[in-house]
Design a protein around this motif. Structure first.
Motif, mmCIF file in Angstrom:
data_model
loop_
_atom_site.group_PDB
_atom_site.id
_atom_site.type_symbol
_atom_site.label_atom_id
_atom_site.label_comp_id
_atom_site.label_asym_id
_atom_site.label_seq_id
_atom_site.Cartn_x
_atom_site.Cartn_y
_atom_site.Cartn_z
ATOM 1 N N ARG A 3 27.777 -21.085 13.913
ATOM 2 C CA ARG A 3 27.860 -19.680 14.316
ATOM 3 C C ARG A 3 28.599 -19.539 15.631
ATOM 4 N NH1 ARG A 3 24.740 -15.164 13.246
ATOM 5 N NH2 ARG A 3 23.100 -16.338 12.224
ATOM 6 N N THR A 7 32.081 -17.549 16.494
ATOM 7 C CA THR A 7 32.068 -16.497 17.499
ATOM 8 C C THR A 7 33.089 -16.748 18.588
ATOM 9 O OG1 THR A 7 29.753 -16.124 17.053
ATOM 10 C CG2 THR A 7 30.604 -15.249 19.110
ATOM 11 N N THR A 74 25.100 -16.755 25.888
ATOM 12 C CA THR A 74 25.382 -15.327 25.682
ATOM 13 C C THR A 74 24.118 -14.461 25.730
ATOM 14 O OG1 THR A 74 25.365 -15.537 23.231
ATOM 15 C CG2 THR A 74 27.494 -15.743 24.374
ATOM 16 N N ARG A 91 23.288 -12.980 22.126
ATOM 17 C CA ARG A 91 24.194 -12.168 21.309
ATOM 18 C C ARG A 91 24.831 -12.974 20.183
ATOM 19 N NH1 ARG A 91 29.836 -10.282 23.741
ATOM 20 N NH2 ARG A 91 30.300 -12.423 23.087
ATOM 21 N N ASP A 92 25.368 -14.138 20.512
ATOM 22 C CA ASP A 92 26.162 -14.883 19.536
ATOM 23 C C ASP A 92 25.349 -15.849 18.695
ATOM 24 O OD1 ASP A 92 28.272 -13.518 20.627
ATOM 25 O OD2 ASP A 92 29.136 -15.226 21.679
ATOM 26 N N ALA A 94 22.172 -15.298 17.910
ATOM 27 C CA ALA A 94 21.220 -14.463 17.171
ATOM 28 C C ALA A 94 19.797 -14.995 17.280
ATOM 29 C CB ALA A 94 21.630 -14.323 15.714
ATOM 30 N N VAL A 115 21.867 -10.993 11.322
ATOM 31 C CA VAL A 115 22.790 -10.697 12.419
ATOM 32 C C VAL A 115 24.166 -11.277 12.080
ATOM 33 C CG1 VAL A 115 23.241 -10.937 14.882
ATOM 34 C CG2 VAL A 115 20.884 -10.764 14.051
ATOM 35 N N PRO A 117 27.342 -11.733 14.274
ATOM 36 C CA PRO A 117 28.053 -11.597 15.548
ATOM 37 C C PRO A 117 29.558 -11.521 15.359
ATOM 38 C CG PRO A 117 26.448 -13.388 15.629
ATOM 39 C CD PRO A 117 26.611 -12.999 14.196
ATOM 40 N N GLY A 122 26.463 -8.334 17.822
ATOM 41 C CA GLY A 122 25.579 -9.475 17.612
ATOM 42 C C GLY A 122 24.151 -9.037 17.852
ATOM 43 N N PHE A 142 20.776 -4.919 16.476
ATOM 44 C CA PHE A 142 21.781 -5.940 16.166
ATOM 45 C C PHE A 142 22.859 -5.421 15.232
ATOM 46 C CE2 PHE A 142 18.596 -7.349 12.814
ATOM 47 C CZ PHE A 142 19.406 -7.230 11.691
ATOM 48 N N ASP A 369 30.179 -15.294 27.510
ATOM 49 C CA ASP A 369 30.519 -14.357 26.437
ATOM 50 C C ASP A 369 31.999 -14.335 26.114
ATOM 51 O OD1 ASP A 369 31.516 -13.091 28.655
ATOM 52 O OD2 ASP A 369 30.456 -11.195 28.356
#
Length: 387
Positions: A3, A7, A74, A91-92, A94, A115, A117, A122, A142, A369
């Protein structure tokens, strides 16, 4: 993690798409890149547009007491628990992680299913149920494959680490999603209702469309229904004409304030009045009376604001592109003195600020991020003492 690799590639694409855009950064990329109490009490309260007898001093201070933890990936949302520990969303990745406030030890509760992202989307804001002591519910905002949504899930501490989050129950779906401008901050207000800050995904027309959930502040019951007393019948919309809302906080008089990304010129701190139009895309910053003007505005290089918190008579606003923490001293819904900047470029991009009790704040950085080269230890949570 696969993931994270995906991202990272998406983040590079977003940098090209939003170069110079005040979404999670600042500047311009065309028209569409990243006050005051619940219900209708803002209009009824005699102090809503007046003065506060306990206005703060003109000059304040910030002291970094300690680094609570490092090595976060993140981080975006933060939810303090009653025992002092902190829940933080990635965020990334999840995931939601519990951070022991005394030792900084990190325990991953699990990955939130569903989720997706991408870019600025995300797993974003998180909040605890008003009945958390009995229902153990965590709410989360999300980005899914089709929309942005709000869900809730049970946090079961008795299960093994990594498996402690129950299946998400969708509270609200259909918030427009995009690579940019996904909003994402959620918070329960003093009235027990759930407030949701959304973005217009780069489609500026959504902000003025009261039938759309994009570019709004929404007010919901904990079950996801339009809250009683909302300004528009059978609608979750509380205020509109927003570009990308990522900060929500209430002062001691229960007036709601929100931070908002501008585009080319002005970022904003707004005092939110139910039903009011905050101008985007017709206005950015002061509009000379056509729309509800901000409490204060900043050039996008100085702010690009995300989270906000209220403490010691001031709103404290985390700046991403600005890489600083702003103190906005208040007299009612107006500034009582010029805002002050603290921690400028000391910790990089600042994403989330949350009350830690009394004159203390939690502050979360945002350097993993894809916008900056992370420093050793990024990302981190700091504990601050403020005045």
């Amino acid at each position: 993690m696969q993931r994270r690799a995906v991202t990272a590639a998406l983040a590079a694409a977003v940098l090209l798409l939003t170069a110079g855009c005040s979404s999670d950064d600042g500047g311009s990329a065309g028209r569409g890149s990243d006050s005051a109490s619940p219900g209708n009490t803002a209009a009824q309260s005699p102090s809503a547009t007046g003065t506060d007898a306990r206005t703060p001093p003109a000059k304040g201070s910030v002291k970094v007491l300690r680094t609570v933890t490092t090595g976060l990936s993140t981080p975006w949302g933060l939810a303090p628990l009653d025992d002092g520990d902190l829940l933080v969303s990635s965020r990334d990745d999840a995931t939601i992680t519990r951070v022991a406030a005394d030792t900084g030890k990190k325990t991953e509760l699990g990955e939130v299913p569903g989720v997706s992202p991408a870019g600025e989307g995300g797993l974003l804001g998180i909040a605890l149920s008003p009945e958390y002591a009995s229902d153990h519910m965590i709410y989360a905002y999300f980005t899914s494959a089709s929309d942005n949504r709000v869900v809730r899930m049970v946090y079961n501490e008795k299960k093994p680490a990594g498996q402690q989050l129950g299946a998400p129950d969708t509270v609200l779906r259909g918030i427009p999603k995009g690579v940019i401008h996904n909003g994402g901050r959620i918070s329960f207000g003093p009235d027990g209702m759930l407030y949701v800050g959304t973005g217009e995904r780069g489609d500026t027309g959504l902000s003025q469309d009261k039938e759309s959930l994009g570019g709004k502040i929404l007010r919901l019951t904990p079950e996801g229904e339009p809250a009683p007393g909302n300004p528009f019948p059978d609608s979750p919309v509380y205020s509109y004409g927003h570009r990308n809302v990522q900060g929500l906080a209430w002062d001691r008089e229960q007036r709601l304030f929100a931070s908002e990304f501008g585009q080319n010129t002005w970022d904003e701190l707004n005092a939110i009045k139910p039903g009011d139009n905050y101008g985007w895309p017709e206005a950015e910053g002061d509009s000379e009376g056509d729309f509800h003007d901000p409490v204060h505005q900043w050039g996008t290089a100085e702010a690009s604001p995300s989270g906000i918190a209220y403490a010691e008579g001031s709103v404290w606003m985390a700046g991403l592109r600005g890489q600083r923490l702003w103190r906005v001293p208040l007299d009612g819904t107006k500034t009582s003195a010029e805002p002050q900047a603290f921690l400028e470029e000391e910790y990089g991009r600042l994403r989330t600020v949350a009350p830690a009790g009394g004159n203390r704040l939690w502050l979360v950085t945002s350097n993993t991020d894809g916008r900056l080269q992370p420093k050793d230890g990024d990302d981190r949570i700091l504990e601050l003492e403020v005045s």
